[in-house]
Design an enzyme around this catalytic site. Structure first.
Site, mmCIF file in Angstrom:
data_model
loop_
_atom_site.group_PDB
_atom_site.id
_atom_site.type_symbol
_atom_site.label_atom_id
_atom_site.label_comp_id
_atom_site.label_asym_id
_atom_site.label_seq_id
_atom_site.Cartn_x
_atom_site.Cartn_y
_atom_site.Cartn_z
ATOM 1 C CG HIS A 132 6.084 -2.504 -7.052
ATOM 2 N ND1 HIS A 132 5.070 -3.378 -7.400
ATOM 3 C CD2 HIS A 132 5.863 -2.190 -5.754
ATOM 4 C CE1 HIS A 132 4.269 -3.569 -6.352
ATOM 5 N NE2 HIS A 132 4.738 -2.866 -5.342
ATOM 6 C CB SER B 144 4.525 -3.723 -2.028
ATOM 7 O OG SER B 144 4.493 -2.498 -2.689
ATOM 8 C CB ALA B 145 4.222 -0.538 1.679
ATOM 9 C CD GLU C 97 4.987 -5.369 -10.438
ATOM 10 O OE1 GLU C 97 4.381 -6.018 -11.312
ATOM 11 O OE2 GLU C 97 4.506 -4.366 -9.875
ATOM 12 N N GLY D 235 0.860 -1.180 0.000
ATOM 13 C CA GLY D 235 0.000 0.000 0.000
ATOM 14 C C GLY D 235 0.892 1.223 0.000
#
Length: 245
Positions: A160, A123-124, A196, A90
């Site tokens: 990413h 991710s985050a 990714e 997020g």
């Protein structure tokens, strides 16, 4: 306690697949059979209830119970009792601010680095596992008290990671240029660009690239280098001055 165990995933969803579908075998191998329940931290997204439902459905399909920290009246106690921690993706600024607001930075560090419970991020959640969130791709929609993060590893990651598209006419900075700008500042640590479909497995003092795509490593003052899945990145852990937030 035991050695630190981290699974740092570039992205939660890979094109053409479902939530955590591309890495679910890695997750099962990482968590093993000793872990029964996972503590999920959904702070990176605004709708925490919906996010927890998505994560719970996935982890239950893999055979693990899932408790979301936002449903706990005492987040610190939830971390202290956790068997494993998963921080989802997020907005990285929103996530880090919530970790500070809930006094969770030292608690998560203790559970992971001293008690040896498994930590998963995507991710985050991968960004905040590193030295700082300076190399996130996200907009600073809120203002955390510091950009220093959990410091579970002594380098930074860019999830990413995107290669330049030579066919495009877009004139904004490429990801590589932005990381180079970061390294123009003094005393900046290495940055691992995780494309990714890739993830970094850390077990004690060993770090291995896993997944299907590969990574690009940026060291201050040096040309970036390309690395395939299976690469041993343990040397990135050998920092004599690991961050202590």
């Amino acid at each position: 306690g035991g050695p630190r165990r981290l699974l740092l995933i570039s992205n939660s969803t890979l094109h053409g697949g479902g939530y955590l579908g591309h890495c679910q075998q890695h997750i099962q191998s990482f968590l093993g059979q000793k872990v029964k329940r996972v503590l999920f931290i959904p702070y990176a997204l605004h709708d925490r209830d919906a996010y927890a439902r998505t994560a719970r459905e996935k982890f239950e399909s893999l055979g693990y119970g899932l408790d979301s920290i936002h449903e706990s009246c005492d987040p610190v106690e939830a971390v202290r009792k956790s068997e494993a921690i998963f921080i989802g993706g997020g907005n990285t600024f929103r996530l880090l601010k919530a970790l500070y607001d809930n006094s969770l930075i030292p608690e998560i560090r203790k559970r992971v680095l001293e008690d040896g419970i498994p930590y998963m991020g995507s991710s985050a959640g991968t960004n905040v596992a590193t030295v700082s969130i300076n190399t996130t791709n996200d907009m600073p929609i809120v203002y955390p008290p510091s950009l220093k993060a959990l410091g579970l590893v002594p380098f930074n990651i860019n999830p990413h990671y995107l290669d330049p598209d030579i066919k495009r006419t877009h004139m904004g900075e490429t990801r590589e240029e932005r990381i180079r700008q970061y390294h123009e500042e003094p005393d900046t640590p290495p940055v691992l660009g995780l494309r990714e479909g890739t993830m970094l497995l850390v077990e004690g003092d060993k770090a291995t690239l896993q997944g299907v795509t590969g990574a690009r490593l940026f060291l201050r003052g040096k040309k970036p280098t390309e690395h395939e899945p299976g690469t041993d990145f343990s040397f990135l852990l050998n920092d004599s001055n690991p961050l202590n937030p």
